[in-house]
Scaffold this active site. Structure first.
Site, PDB file in Angstrom:
ATOM      1  N   ASP A  77       0.821  -1.204   0.000  1.00 29.62           N
ATOM      2  CA  ASP A  77       0.000   0.000   0.000  1.00 29.62           C
ATOM      3  C   ASP A  77       0.858   1.259   0.000  1.00 29.62           C
ATOM      4  O   ASP A  77       1.565   1.526   0.974  1.00 29.62           O
ATOM      5  CB  ASP A  77      -0.918  -0.009   1.224  1.00 29.62           C
ATOM      6  CG  ASP A  77      -1.940   1.118   1.205  1.00 29.62           C
ATOM      7  OD1 ASP A  77      -2.041   1.800   0.162  1.00 29.62           O
ATOM      8  OD2 ASP A  77      -2.623   1.301   2.213  1.00 29.62           O
ATOM      9  N   ASP A 121      -1.879   6.730  -6.051  1.00 30.39           N
ATOM     10  CA  ASP A 121      -2.190   5.713  -5.047  1.00 30.39           C
ATOM     11  C   ASP A 121      -2.375   4.352  -5.706  1.00 30.39           C
ATOM     12  O   ASP A 121      -3.122   4.221  -6.679  1.00 30.39           O
ATOM     13  CB  ASP A 121      -3.451   6.114  -4.280  1.00 30.39           C
ATOM     14  CG  ASP A 121      -3.778   5.143  -3.152  1.00 30.39           C
ATOM     15  OD1 ASP A 121      -2.846   4.753  -2.429  1.00 30.39           O
ATOM     16  OD2 ASP A 121      -4.949   4.773  -3.002  1.00 30.39           O
TER      17      ASP A 121
END
Length: 464
Positions: free
Chosen positions: A140, A344
């Protein structure tokens, strides 16, 4: 003279007609772009994750969350709906995080998990401890701290692998209260044994609590020593089957920052379009992560939040024409830490501030007026009925970052939403000031994070 003036007038008329007619299109083949089916459920053998190693570089195969977290009989439509659900949770969490960080929370917001956000999307297999115990870890870029579930469990969610037992590792170490490492947490705690504690709570009620510790991580043969991580003994909520999370954010507790000396503070990934390819996505650490053909844009600093990768987006072109109404002012990161644009890995659909999205959507609909419109779907309001079409011409889309123009393949912005030929423009508006470049738009590019050079790069066709 009149004849010359007439010729000049005709010439300029021809130029103007050419500019109108030179609207740029590219081909999309709807029949070869379908909703991804569920990947095969992975076994627990660490050999499932291929690792190649070179001098100061390692490359890992990545797998999608769908192979780990959902029933094996899920339909492509169910998988897609669940992905959009996870996406909405993540976007809300990310948008609120900037606000939360500015108001100094009473828990350690450094440990923000894509697991709890219902996202994270991609995972790999990593050895933890000495001797290494292999487990699935979600990756992540929107999180900093590495954390895993640890025994003894007060409360632990179900994971695919045995829960890590720190007493069986020769390299496990505690972190003392008040130490510089402990103080990197926003709000560190302290237990009766004077060991550093972390705690994270989430808006959906999920949480993880445990000791902040150090451990060795192993990528096949490459060992990375003394990585600070959260050893969670109390974890409950909307988590998936991975053992924990490898934070790839920009903060000082992230894995890239901690392993910076070993890997030159560089990593990259390439996420394949799962509707077109069965080959795995990949993650590379070290000098081999940097593609020679990548186009780079500088990273911007948010003084209030160091986790996210902020970049400068100056505009978007549709059909070769810059969209009126989309300018850098809509994406400005101000001195208070508001606004801005982040890259992201765990968000799927790109979110743009509402005025920018409306301008993009209207420009695309105008350029795609020859296509049959379809009904809106979920968060998408620019959809088309392409059933029965073998190929269609769609307007090109180019994202203009500071110093880097990124031309998107058609499949990175017009995506299937069902099995009946419905396709939608894969962007959405947001009322928060923060815009997010999601992983659908990143598919097929090698996205390079060069922390040493303070830049992010995009290399087309980077998954080869």
């Amino acid at each position: 003279m009149a004849a010359v003036a007439g010729l000049l007038s005709a010439f300029f008329l021809l130029l103007s007609s050419l500019s109108v007619d030179s609207f740029h299109y590219q081909t999309l083949t709807p029949h070869s772009h379908t909703l991804p089916h569920q990947p095969l459920q992975l076994t627990l053998e660490d050999s499932q994750i291929q690792v190649s190693e070179g001098q100061n570089s390692i490359s890992l195969d990545l797998h999608h969350l769908d192979a780990l977290s959902l029933p094996t009989n899920a339909t492509p439509e169910a998988l897609f709906r669940h992905r959009l659900f996870r996406d909405s949770i993540r976007v809300k969490t990310i948008a609120s995080l900037a606000v939360v960080n500015r108001t100094k929370p009473d828990f350690s917001s450094s440990v923000i998990s894509g697991l709890a956000q219902g996202s994270g999307e991609y995972f790999t297999r990593i050895g933890i401890g000495t001797p290494p115990r292999y487990a699935y870890m979600v990756l992540d870029t929107g999180s900093d701290v590495v954390w895993i579930q640890c025994s003894p469990c007060r409360r632990c969610y179900t994971q695919s692998d045995p829960i890590f037992d720190p007493t069986k590792s020769k390299s496990f170490g505690g972190v003392a209260c008040g130490s510089p490492l402990c103080n990197r947490l926003d709000s560190p705690g302290c237990n009766q044994r004077k060991k550093c504690m972390y705690q994270v709570s989430y808006g959906d009620g999920s949480f993880t609590v445990g000791e902040f510790s150090t451990e060795t991580l192993t990528f096949r043969k490459t060992k990375v020593n003394n990585i600070a991580f959260g050893c969670g003994h109390d974890n409950e909520g909307l988590f998936v089957g991975a053992a924990g999370l490898l934070g790839l954010g920009r903060g000082k507790l992230s894995f890239p920052y901690q392993a910076g000396r070993q890997f030159g503070s560089k990593f990259s990934y390439c996420l394949v379009d799962r509707s077109m390819s069965a080959k795995p996505s990949s993650l590379v650490f070290g000098n081999a992560a940097v593609s020679r053909v990548a186009r780079f844009t500088p990273l911007l600093n948010n003084p209030k939040l160091d986790t996210f990768y902020y970049v400068g987006l100056t505009g978007i072109s549709v059909g070769g024409v810059k969209v009126t109404g989309i300018s850098s002012s809509l994406f400005q990161l101000d001195n208070s830490g508001n606004g801005g644009v982040i890259i992201d890995s765990g968000t799927s659909v790109t979110r743009l501030t509402r005025p920018a999205y409306v301008a993009l959507r209207n420009a695309f609909l105008s350029g795609a007026s020859h296509l049959k419109r379809g009904p809106n779907f979920s968060l998408f309001d620019a959809c088309f009925d392409l059933s029965g079409k073998t190929e269609v011409k769609v307007p090109t889309v180019v994202m203009h970052f500071t110093g880097a123009d990124v031309s998107l393949p058609a499949s990175n912005y017009l995506i299937p939403v069902d099995s009946n030929g419905s396709f939608c423009l894969a962007f959405a508006g947001t009322t928060s000031g923060l815009s997010i470049i999601g992983n659908i738009q990143q598919q097929g590019f090698r996205v390079v994070y060069d922390l040493a050079g303070s830049r992010v790069g995009f290399a087309p066709k980077g998954c080869a």
